[in-house]
Each structure stands twice: as C-alpha cells, then as structure tokens.
Design an enzyme around this catalytic site. Structure first.
Site, PDB file in Angstrom:
ATOM      1  N   LYS A  50       0.786  -1.252  -0.019  1.00 19.44           N
ATOM      2  CA  LYS A  50      -0.118  -0.070  -0.022  1.00 19.44           C
ATOM      3  C   LYS A  50       0.760   1.150  -0.026  1.00 19.44           C
ATOM      4  O   LYS A  50       0.553   2.194  -0.659  1.00 19.44           O
ATOM      5  CB  LYS A  50      -0.953  -0.048   1.397  1.00 19.44           C
ATOM      6  CG  LYS A  50      -1.647   1.335   1.540  1.00 19.44           C
ATOM      7  CD  LYS A  50      -2.469   1.126   2.745  1.00 19.44           C
ATOM      8  CE  LYS A  50      -1.781   1.060   4.119  1.00 19.44           C
ATOM      9  NZ  LYS A  50      -0.829   2.268   4.065  1.00 19.44           N
ATOM     10  N   THR A  51       1.763   1.264   0.769  1.00 22.38           N
ATOM     11  CA  THR A  51       2.633   2.429   1.138  1.00 22.38           C
ATOM     12  C   THR A  51       3.519   2.689  -0.255  1.00 22.38           C
ATOM     13  O   THR A  51       3.511   3.909  -0.656  1.00 22.38           O
ATOM     14  CB  THR A  51       3.721   2.389   2.180  1.00 22.38           C
ATOM     15  OG1 THR A  51       2.792   2.239   3.486  1.00 22.38           O
ATOM     16  CG2 THR A  51       4.600   3.689   2.334  1.00 22.38           C
ATOM     17  N   ASP A 242      -4.280   8.208   3.253  1.00 21.13           N
ATOM     18  CA  ASP A 242      -3.760   6.951   3.645  1.00 21.13           C
ATOM     19  C   ASP A 242      -4.477   6.318   4.368  1.00 21.13           C
ATOM     20  O   ASP A 242      -5.377   6.923   5.371  1.00 21.13           O
ATOM     21  CB  ASP A 242      -2.336   6.936   4.052  1.00 21.13           C
ATOM     22  CG  ASP A 242      -1.617   5.562   4.305  1.00 21.13           C
ATOM     23  OD1 ASP A 242      -2.283   4.616   3.726  1.00 21.13           O
ATOM     24  OD2 ASP A 242      -0.773   5.616   5.082  1.00 21.13           O
ATOM     25  N   GLU A 243      -5.014   5.023   4.813  1.00 17.89           N
ATOM     26  CA  GLU A 243      -5.478   4.277   5.683  1.00 17.89           C
ATOM     27  C   GLU A 243      -7.043   4.704   5.696  1.00 17.89           C
ATOM     28  O   GLU A 243      -7.571   5.170   7.044  1.00 17.89           O
ATOM     29  CB  GLU A 243      -4.793   4.652   7.158  1.00 17.89           C
ATOM     30  CG  GLU A 243      -3.475   3.662   7.381  1.00 17.89           C
ATOM     31  CD  GLU A 243      -3.480   2.477   7.304  1.00 17.89           C
ATOM     32  OE1 GLU A 243      -4.276   1.862   7.093  1.00 17.89           O
ATOM     33  OE2 GLU A 243      -2.305   1.871   7.346  1.00 17.89           O
ATOM     34  N   GLN A 273      -9.942  -4.236   6.717  1.00 17.25           N
ATOM     35  CA  GLN A 273      -9.100  -3.837   8.084  1.00 17.25           C
ATOM     36  C   GLN A 273      -9.776  -2.718   8.830  1.00 17.25           C
ATOM     37  O   GLN A 273      -9.099  -2.242   9.614  1.00 17.25           O
ATOM     38  CB  GLN A 273      -7.723  -3.682   7.573  1.00 17.25           C
ATOM     39  CG  GLN A 273      -7.178  -5.042   7.093  1.00 17.25           C
ATOM     40  CD  GLN A 273      -5.345  -4.795   7.183  1.00 17.25           C
ATOM     41  OE1 GLN A 273      -4.805  -4.669   7.743  1.00 17.25           O
ATOM     42  NE2 GLN A 273      -5.018  -4.801   5.852  1.00 17.25           N
ATOM     43  N   ARG A 622      -1.243 -10.925  10.294  1.00 15.36           N
ATOM     44  CA  ARG A 622      -0.067 -10.559  10.727  1.00 15.36           C
ATOM     45  C   ARG A 622       1.018 -11.791  10.842  1.00 15.36           C
ATOM     46  O   ARG A 622       2.067 -11.357  10.988  1.00 15.36           O
ATOM     47  CB  ARG A 622      -0.189 -10.232  12.339  1.00 15.36           C
ATOM     48  CG  ARG A 622      -1.243  -9.096  12.622  1.00 15.36           C
ATOM     49  CD  ARG A 622      -1.140  -7.869  12.015  1.00 15.36           C
ATOM     50  NE  ARG A 622      -2.104  -8.067  10.808  1.00 15.36           N
ATOM     51  CZ  ARG A 622      -1.906  -7.067   9.847  1.00 15.36           C
ATOM     52  NH1 ARG A 622      -0.924  -6.296   9.743  1.00 15.36           N
ATOM     53  NH2 ARG A 622      -2.744  -7.204   8.744  1.00 15.36           N
TER      54      ARG A 622
END
Length: 692
Positions: A50-51, A242-243, A273, A622
């Site tokens: 994503k980043t 973002d997010e 998420q 995770r």
C-alpha cells in the site's frame, strides 16, 4: 459492487519517463499508480504494498506536472508522512522540491492551514494548541466551576474529555454521544453537559484549540467561508489519503470538502481492516465511496508479499463470509509453507502452557523472540499467559499497555485481598482507602495511625468502626467510608469464602464496580479485567497462595527492567487492535472461544459481527510463516463448576475435512509440570504437535 478499471484519459506526459514504473511495480500497483485524474479508490489488501503504491502515485503526479505545493497528502501518523515524503524524494527529488508537499496527519494539515486563516474564524493567528495535559487541566477547572455538591462520584476529567472528543469526531451533539456511548454518566448528565459546554466556551475566550478543534474549525472554515474553500481547492489540485478505512465522520467530511468540484482524489485503504469503530472510525466512508463519487476508478491490490499461501487461504476463507465489502482474494507472492494450526486446550491454563512451551521450542530452534507474537481480543486475555511466561523465564513486552498485574485497577483489587490476608499491610490499606471519595493522602495517614492504635488483635472491621478512627473523616467521605467498612467486614468474617476468586467478586459487588463505571469508559473493559482476574484466582485454594503467585510476576517484571535487554530479547503480547500494521514470523492467537473472540457485546448487530470478523482477519494476516489459533474448551470460574466453551464462530464456520484450510492439534493434555521458578528456561517435559 460494480466498478470500472480506469476510463479517464491521463494528461500528456513527456516521451521519456524519469522513473521506470513498470519495472518497479507489479501490474495491480502499476494500474493504480497510472490511474488518471478524478476520484480513485485503491483497495489495498494486507501486505500488498500500500505505502509503495501511494508513494509512486505521488511521484507520478509530480512527473505529470502537478506542482509539489498542489499536493495534499493526509496520513494517520506523522511518521508515515515522513516516510512517504522520503521515498518520494528518492524517486522524484532530482526534478522537484518535494518539501513543498503538505503532508502529515489531518491535525498537522489543519494546524498549518488554520495558522493562515484563523482570523476568518475570529481567532488570533497566534492561537494556542492545547496538548492532552493542558486540556485536562482546563477541564478540571470547568468541572470545579460547577461546584458539584453530590455524594455521587463525578467522572474523571479524562473521561469527560473523551466524551467531548468523541462527539466532535462523530459530528454529533455531546448529549447524544453521552446517551449512546457513555450511559454510566447519565445520573450526572446535566452537570457533565454543563462542564463540557463551559470547556468549549473557555477555549474560545482564550483563543485555545485542542486537537479535535483543529479539525472542527477547519471544517467550519471550508463550510461557512466559500471564498476560502475556493482558494484551498484551487491550491490543492490533488488530494491523497492513506488508511482511509480508519477515517471518522469529521475526517471523511474534510476529505470530501477538499476534493471540491475537481474531485482529483485518491484514497487508499482496506475495508477488510476497518476495526476502529469504537474510536469513531466510520466504515461507510470507504464502503460508500463509489456512491459518493459515481464513476470512480476502483483498483484492488491483492498480491500479498507477507504471508504463505496457506495462511492467506485461511484469511480469504474467513473474510469471504462478510457481505458488506469489496470482494477480493489475496494471492501469495511467497512459496508454500505449512497450514495454520487450530489448537483446542482443556482450559486457560493449558492454553497458556501450550503457547509458552511452543515459544520456548521455536526459540531453541533458532527463531528469535522478537520474531514471535501472541495476539488476543482483550488485554485481560493475556493474564494466564503472562504468569506462565514468568514461570518459564521468557521475557515479554505488552504492546497493548502495561502488564496485566501492574494495572492500577488490578492493583486496587489485589490490595483488598492483601488487607484481608494481612490487616497490618499499611500500603494496601492506604491504597484502598484513597479510593473512597473525599479521602486524600493526609486523611489516609491519620486513619491508619488511629487504626494501628487499636488494641492488638482487634479485627479490622471493628477497628474501622471505632469512633477514634472515624473522627478523622471529612463529612463528604463518611458515606463512602461506611461502605468500605461494611465491605471489609464481609470479607474478613470467619464464615467468608476463602476462595480468592469469590473475594474478588465480593470486592466488585461491594462498590468497586461502581467506581470503575464512573472512572472509566465501557471500551476500557476495566470491570471485565477484574472478572477475568476473579476467574483466574478461583483456581487457587487460598488468598496467600494466590498473592504469592502474583508477587512472582511483579518480581520478574522488575528484574527484566533492571536487565535492560534489547528489544530483540522480548516476545510481543498485544491486542489485535494494537497489532494492526505489524507482522511477525510466528503468531499465536488466544482465546478463540465464542464470547471472548468475538466478544459477546460486540456481536449484537450484523455489522458488529462483521467488524469482529475483520478483526479476526487482521489477526490472521499478521503472520508470515506460522500461525496457531488456540482456545480453551472450558473455564473454572467458581466453586469447581467447570463451564464448557464453544469454539469461536470464526473457527466453526471454516470448512472441515480434506478441504480444511488448517490442521488440528489435539493436546492429549500437556504433561504435569513441576513448579518452575523465575529464570527457569526452556520447555518442560511433554511435547505437542509442531506449529511449523
């Protein structure tokens, strides 16, 4: 949910690109980066880069000729903004001044803009921004101004601050949020609302803003001053977020206002998420984006670079059962590994023993403690494990807060038991007596001195009732002291239950539960912590043995602090909420029993159950290499009455048989172990099926 790939034509670009995007990005990332102007929604699955995608999209905008000052990049942490800006500078810094991008948290961007436009809102451009401590001090003053005369315990200033903050971020009146989210405050609602109103009034008078005000006033600026809005939407040609799944109603409104008529907006997030509704995050921001921006370009990033195919298969199978989502299937970039393991244990003790044993075995095989984590739904679910790790000398850090037995409310309850066990425990007496409204340090000292002057052998309850002791009580403390005296009388009478678990329940029923409801929000689960402690304590025959075990944990924690070992030496314990965005090679998820994960109170509505399933999905993703899902099959809360637990519905709904996306480990019962002392290392006798 229908979407198009990207029908908008990109503006003309130079014949030779400075950055070779096709060589540095996968096909999905490249499509998102190359998407044309207009609203773009990037649904970035866990571990999908994503980043990286967002960073390259900023660089691509700069290459297309968007000036750096025309880019607004909104993130949830300044650290994330700095990292993205650094990466953009590495990519495009040779031909543009990346420092002119306005990047940072919503609050940072609001602060920068309000410094320029504060006068429009009637504020001085030299307005002061209050930090949390300053805001608390002001709220203390506002509460004191009400001169509350009541024998009811007024909520802590921090709790009233949280109420005001939540109302701002939900864009609702304080009174509505109080009724819906903070029912424990209803008996004092008029006074609480008056203090909240006075808090807002005092801030305006003194040209002060807290962090929430930065966003509230920025929205007011954009909503009520069209000339300013026109300037800012003209300045910021491209807005990136973002997010996005974690934005609340206020942040979502700001994003829409900045997008303006141009709507050159890119939002990146993962609907699967979205797990922070208790903080005010609004799931409809991301799930409703295509409705608010018809014809938007939607891109899914599904190539996962973190986990093995087996772990992703389990995660995909689980999250597919949610109906309100952007459907996607994560695919693994990594080679196959081993299936996740489902481990039913007899009870919480065996659950803790299994996890601690496997961690010791993995460490012996060369996997560092730093590469392992244990996740759980609520902080109190780590109680037994913390004690088991302490017994085995395995160092750990608690990411989701302080160690369980070091929490203030747990120490309060334990102080009651210490006083029952030893009426001469001065520290325990002073701790519990200061929880009585109106009793401060000086009064506690006088009460203790008077109590110790009683004839030797005087029962505690009798000493507390003596006139010489009560003479030191201020009037406002008398009612609370009487309740405390009555409680200690019940706890110390000869026929009282010797079970520490029952005594803890009596402490709750004797007034401490009321104290917790007044002092803490429901989301902080303080009462649940104490009930979990009572359940754990029920396994011990008497108070003395129970307190000795707890002292062992405290001594071990102090020793770990003195050793000052580096972070590589510690196992991570964390709630799933705190673990979002992180990863480990080996992950254990505890307490996967219905009522614990998911929590009973979190599944009252279908949308709540879906958020709990998203939380389960976050826990699964995770893990990089190995994943163990563990649950106790029974609990022993009191009087030897074992209660059977159902496996979590998130486990029960998974397919079984040959098609099962997991293996099952059956613990015949871990072999009985000798009592281990602090510092004992390595796994005890007795084996179990390996996790990897």
């Amino acid at each position: 949910m229908a979407s198009r790939t990207d029908t908008l034509q990109a503006p003309a670009v130079t014949p030779s690109l400075r950055i070779d995007y096709a060589a540095l990005l996968n096909e999905e990332q490249l499509r998102a980066v190359e998407a044309g102007e207009g609203p773009v929604l990037v649904i970035a699955g866990a571990g999908s880069g994503k980043t990286r995608t967002l960073t390259f999209r900023v660089a691509r905008m700069l290459e297309r000729g968007v000036p750096p000052a025309g880019i607004l990049l909104l993130t949830f942490t300044n650290k994330a903004a700095r990292e993205m800006t650094r990466r953009v500078e590495e990519l495009a810094g040779a031909f543009v001044d990346v420092r002119r991008i306005l990047g940072g948290t919503f609050h940072h961007a609001a602060h920068v803009l309000l410094r320029q436009y504060a006068g429009v809102l009637g504020f001085s451009t030299n307005f002061t921004v209050l930090d949390r401590e300053d805001a608390r001090d002001l709220m203390v003053t506002c509460i004191a101004e009400r001169r509350l005369k009541s024998d009811k315990r007024f909520p802590r200033p921090d709790l009233v601050l949280d109420l005001v903050s939540l109302a701002a971020n939900l864009q609702q009146p304080v009174s509505h949020v109080l009724m819906d989210r903070r029912p424990q405050m209803l008996p004092l609602a008029p006074e609480v609302l008056a203090a909240a109103a006075r808090f807002q009034q005092r801030k305006a008078q003194m040209h002060l803003m807290d962090f929430d005000d930065l966003l509230v006033h920025l929205k007011r600026l954009l909503t009520h001053h069209p000339d300013v809005k026109a300037q800012l939407t003209e300045r910021f040609r491209c807005v990136l977020v973002d997010e996005y799944q974690d934005t609340n109603r206020l942040q979502g409104d700001l994003v829409d206002l900045f997008a303006g008529e141009r709507k050159d907006l890119t939002v990146v997030g993962d609907d699967c998420q979205s797990i922070y509704s208790f903080r005010g995050a609004d799931f409809t921001n991301i799930i409703g984006f295509p409705e608010r921006y018809p014809g938007c370009s939607v891109h899914a990033l599904t190539r996962n670079y973190r986990s093995t195919p087996e772990i992703l298969r389990l995660a995909n199978t689980s999250i597919a059962l949610n109906t309100n989502q952007f459907p996607k299937v994560l695919t693994a970039a990594r080679s196959p590994g081993v299936k996740p393991l489902i481990v039913p244990a007899r009870d919480a003790g065996e659950q803790a023993a299994y996890v601690a044993q496997r961690i010791g075995e993995l460490r012996d095989q060369g996997l560092s403690l730093e590469a392992m984590a244990v996740l759980y739904r609520a902080h109190n679910h780590s109680l037994e494990l913390q004690l088991e790790l302490t017994r085995r000398g395995i160092p750990f850090r608690v990411r989701s807060g302080v160690r369980f037995f070091e929490q203030s409310h747990i120490k309060d309850v334990l102080a009651h038991l210490r006083l029952v066990n030893n009426p001469g425990d001065e520290l325990a007496f002073k701790r519990v007596i200061r929880r009585v409204p109106g009793v401060g340090p000086a009064t506690a000292e006088h009460l203790w001195t008077a109590l110790r002057a009683s004839p030797e052998g005087t029962p505690l309850a009798e000493g507390l009732a003596h006139a010489d002791v009560r003479a030191h009580l201020p009037r406002k403390a008398q009612k609370g002291f009487q309740a405390f005296s009555d409680l200690m009388g019940r706890l110390t009478q000869p026929e009282a239950s010797p079970s520490p678990g029952r005594l803890i329940e009596d402490v709750l029923a004797g007034g401490y539960a009321d104290f917790l409801r007044a002092e803490f929000s429901e989301e902080e689960h303080r009462e649940d912590d104490v009930r979990q402690l009572a359940e754990f304590a029920g396994r011990f025959e008497d108070v003395a043995r129970f307190l000795s075990e707890i002292a062992l944990v405290s001594e071990f924690a102090a020793g770990e602090a003195l050793r000052e070992e580096g972070p590589e030496a510690c196992l991570t314990l964390s709630t799933v909420h705190q673990a979002k965005g992180l990863e480990w090679r080996a992950v254990f998820v505890l307490w996967l029993a219905d009522g614990r994960f998911p929590l009973s109170l979190a599944t009252r509505l279908p949308e709540e159950e879906e958020e709990e399933r998203r939380l389960f999905y976050v826990a699964l993703t995770r893990a990089r290499d190995t994943l163990a899902l563990v649950y106790p099959q029974s609990v022993l809360p009191r009087d030897g009455e074992r209660i059977l637990l159902r496996p979590s519905r998130f486990l029960q709904e998974l397919p079984g048989g040959e098609d099962a996306p997991f293996d099952r480990c059956i613990l015949s019962t871990l072999e009985a172990e000798p009592e281990a002392s602090v510092g004992q290392d390595g796994p005890p006798p007795g084996g179990s099926d390996p996790v990897d």
